[in-house]
Design a protein around this motif. Structure first.
Motif, PDB file in Angstrom:
ATOM      1  N   LEU A  39      80.590  98.391  17.628  1.00 12.47           N
ATOM      2  CA  LEU A  39      80.364  97.147  18.358  1.00 12.47           C
ATOM      3  C   LEU A  39      78.942  97.098  18.912  1.00 12.47           C
ATOM      4  N   GLN A  43      74.811  94.659  17.513  1.00 12.67           N
ATOM      5  CA  GLN A  43      73.900  93.920  18.389  1.00 12.67           C
ATOM      6  C   GLN A  43      72.501  93.854  17.775  1.00 12.67           C
ATOM      7  N   ARG A  67      87.479  92.540  16.396  1.00 12.79           N
ATOM      8  CA  ARG A  67      86.462  92.461  17.447  1.00 12.79           C
ATOM      9  C   ARG A  67      85.079  92.218  16.857  1.00 12.79           C
ATOM     10  N   LEU A  68      84.774  92.821  15.720  1.00 11.28           N
ATOM     11  CA  LEU A  68      83.489  92.571  15.070  1.00 11.28           C
ATOM     12  C   LEU A  68      83.384  91.124  14.609  1.00 11.28           C
ATOM     13  N   HIS A  71      81.943  88.565  16.898  1.00 14.80           N
ATOM     14  CA  HIS A  71      80.493  88.564  17.094  1.00 14.80           C
ATOM     15  C   HIS A  71      79.885  87.505  16.174  1.00 14.80           C
TER      16      HIS A  71
END
Length: 128
Positions: A39, A43, A67-68, A71
């Motif tokens: 995660l 960024q 969860r990725l 993004h």
């Protein structure tokens, strides 16, 4: 064409070996060993393809994929399950569009493709 690849597996020998093979083929690889590090990696490193292990120390591969995907930068990322823990029949169900689940009951639907370890370089490259 060179791809950016995120490789997530808690086994450092696997990440080292797979990263070396993919880098030899001309790809840029970022390897991490847990979900939190993955995660953090997205960024600054947006992968074209993410190879995720099923069992990570801090979350499942399916949870990490979900969860990725939240993004904004990874909207076009292809997610590949690369694991030795998922039953082949679950792979077949997932490939057939079903909800396929491994033995712990978590969904495989987060993945675009599934590979069983050990995967050949040809199988890995076919996911790119």
């Amino acid at each position: 064409m060179s791809k950016r690849i995120l490789l997530v597996d808690d086994d450092r020998d696997i990440t080292d070996a797979v990263a070396m093979l993919l880098e030899f083929e001309g790809h840029e690889v970022r390897s991490v060993n847990d979900g939190a590090s993955a995660l953090q990696a997205v960024q600054s490193f947006v992968p074209h393809v993410a190879f995720l292990d099923w069992r990570l120390p801090d979350m499942s591969g399916a949870e990490l994929a979900a969860r990725l995907k939240a993004h904004p930068g990874v909207a076009q990322t292809r997610f590949v399950l690369l694991s030795g823990f998922v039953a082949p029949e679950a792979f077949e169900r997932a490939a057939g569009g079903g909800a396929g689940t491994p033995s712990d009951g978590a969904p495989l639907s987060e993945f675009d493709k599934t590979l069983t370890k050990p995967a050949s370089i040809e199988d890995l490259l076919s996911c790119l």
